[in-house]
Design an enzyme around this catalytic site. Sequence first.
Site, PDB file in Angstrom:
ATOM      1  N   GLU A  64       0.818  -1.215   0.000  1.00 52.31           N
ATOM      2  CA  GLU A  64       0.000   0.000   0.000  1.00 52.31           C
ATOM      3  C   GLU A  64       0.848   1.260   0.000  1.00 52.31           C
ATOM      4  OE1 GLU A  64      -2.582  -3.234   1.856  1.00 52.31           O
ATOM      5  OE2 GLU A  64      -0.507  -2.539   2.118  1.00 52.31           O
ATOM      6  N   PHE A 126     -12.409  -7.698  13.327  1.00 50.77           N
ATOM      7  CA  PHE A 126     -11.220  -8.085  12.568  1.00 50.77           C
ATOM      8  C   PHE A 126     -10.860  -7.019  11.544  1.00 50.77           C
ATOM      9  CE2 PHE A 126      -9.452 -10.357   8.794  1.00 50.77           C
ATOM     10  CZ  PHE A 126      -8.235 -10.716   9.367  1.00 50.77           C
ATOM     11  N   GLN A 127      -9.619  -6.580  11.572  1.00 49.21           N
ATOM     12  CA  GLN A 127      -9.066  -5.555  10.681  1.00 49.21           C
ATOM     13  C   GLN A 127      -9.809  -4.224  10.785  1.00 49.21           C
ATOM     14  OE1 GLN A 127      -8.560  -7.237   6.698  1.00 49.21           O
ATOM     15  NE2 GLN A 127      -6.483  -7.876   7.266  1.00 49.21           N
ATOM     16  N   LYS A 176     -17.992  -1.772   4.743  1.00 49.45           N
ATOM     17  CA  LYS A 176     -18.269  -2.823   3.758  1.00 49.45           C
ATOM     18  C   LYS A 176     -19.759  -2.912   3.425  1.00 49.45           C
ATOM     19  CE  LYS A 176     -17.093  -7.624   2.703  1.00 49.45           C
ATOM     20  NZ  LYS A 176     -16.410  -8.849   3.191  1.00 49.45           N
ATOM     21  N   MET A 485      23.336  10.167   4.448  1.00 48.54           N
ATOM     22  CA  MET A 485      23.168  11.415   5.188  1.00 48.54           C
ATOM     23  C   MET A 485      23.292  11.189   6.690  1.00 48.54           C
ATOM     24  SD  MET A 485      22.903  14.626   4.559  1.00 48.54           S
ATOM     25  CE  MET A 485      22.075  15.030   3.026  1.00 48.54           C
TER      26      MET A 485
END
Length: 573
Positions: A64, A126-127, A176, A485
């Site tokens: 993602e 869940f999630q 959903k 750096m």
Amino acid sequence: MKLQVEMDEAQLERPVRMTGGSMLIEALKREKVEVLFGYPGGAVLPLYDKLYGSGLFHILTRHEQGAIHAAEGYARISGKPGVVIATSGPGATNLVTGLADAMIDSLPLVVFTGQVASTVIGSDAFQEADVLGITMPITKHSVQVRHVDELPIAIKEAFHIAATGRPGPVLIDIPKDIAVSEGEFKYNQELELPGYQPVTEPNHLQIRKLVEAVSRAKKPVILAGAGVLHAKASEDLKNYAEQQDIPVVHTLLGLGGFPADHRLFLGMAGMHGTYTANMALYECDLLINFGARFDDRLTGNLDDFAKYATVAHVDIDPAEVGKNVPVHIPVVGDAKRVLKELIHQHGKKAEASEWLAKQDQSKKEFPLWYEESKDVIKPQKLLEMVYTHTEGNAIVTTDVGQHQMWAAQFYPFKTADSWVTSGGLGTMGFGLPSAIGAQLADRSRKVVAVLGDGGFQMTLQELSVIYELQLPIKIIILNNESLGMVRQWQEIFYEERYSHSKFVSQPNFNKLAEAYGIKGLTITNMAEAEAELKDALHSEEPMLINVLVEKEENVYPMIAPGKGIQQMTGVKP
């Protein structure tokens, strides 16, 4: 007549019943979205099901974070909102870095996240993650749709908000059950956003004050930031600077907004800017800022920044005006409209011939420099070679670190929309996926991703996308076997205590590229660079070029933290 026909069609549109997933697809088509970046999961399966066979071009990235950085690269080059879809929970939280990056660098994104069903929100399902709570500080606007009929207007508002005023990311969280519910789709409705009315037209009294300030100035300078690029005002900036004979310096993100080979260009300012640009900001008596934030990496110690100057700040975001630097002439408005009005006013030029002569002399006396070598590859030399072989016409993307600064210094940008980098957040892993988005935004131009060996390994899985789409991106790794750096700062400020900044082992980058189906090339010395780099850059296939550069090379000049903009080290005498 055409406008009347369009109005009649809008008035005749009748609501159509469809699911939330179908609404999303239809809305994206209405917005003329060219490409989507995303990664499916359980909560967005109803959306992906409607995407199947829709004709929309979707890129399945391998993470993602790759999706949202690719969308940033697309937005940066195209000027259009980059569109991202991710699932709930970890899918959404993996977007956080990209959202923060786009917010601070003013990149328009429209991001759709899936969410658990409305009936179980708040139950630690869940999630499930509180996406609005997590992302509200790092988005321009965010909303969770709680009824399917709200979805079309939420999407229309999202595209409007993301791309107008100061651009930024907008997030829509879709439970959903909303995605599968049926409702009425109507898209041609007027937007009513009383709390969102960005000012684009400048106050003409403030314009007159600025015109008069220029006429009185002896040492004027223009500071041009990314706001010039977002406003598509590069040509207007050039015309105004030439009309008034005012020298121009750039911020890191503003590069390309004014031709680097122009007689009035003084270079990039800030921590690793040119001596001439920084001293011009220190000594000027009039500073005109077009679309820059006055961030700390530009200004250094604020007590020493533009301390002798009348400061004018042109910005579309009123929150930026006076935030860091006191402003005497605030001008809130679109940079393009302000510049056009200033050109139209055609005020008296500053009497600044001595000032201009001083800048010309300074550029000759204090150029960017490095010690050349016939054997070991100096990264600065490598970037100069890339510039030569691409004739300065490439789109360059970078990660963050030494290679980023060398690219900014030694690849002179002559045209707008040629530079894609992470500025305000400084996001490692940005360069490779943003190159994908940049190439999709402009297929006609060569894209060169200049990366460090550290940042590349954070998002290297997106090589799979480059191979899959056969994007002719050239990936150049400036490989110094360290977090360059970090190592430089440890050398300078931490008495050479190199705590976990040098890599003990590295992968075989050639074999790694080949595992993804991409040709790999390693260059170890100047002879190989001279023999192979040109052909590699001119090939029509994707390629990874691993360049073993001088390991201990540092980026100079440099302003140490806490020092004034005039207190540079590493300036060539």
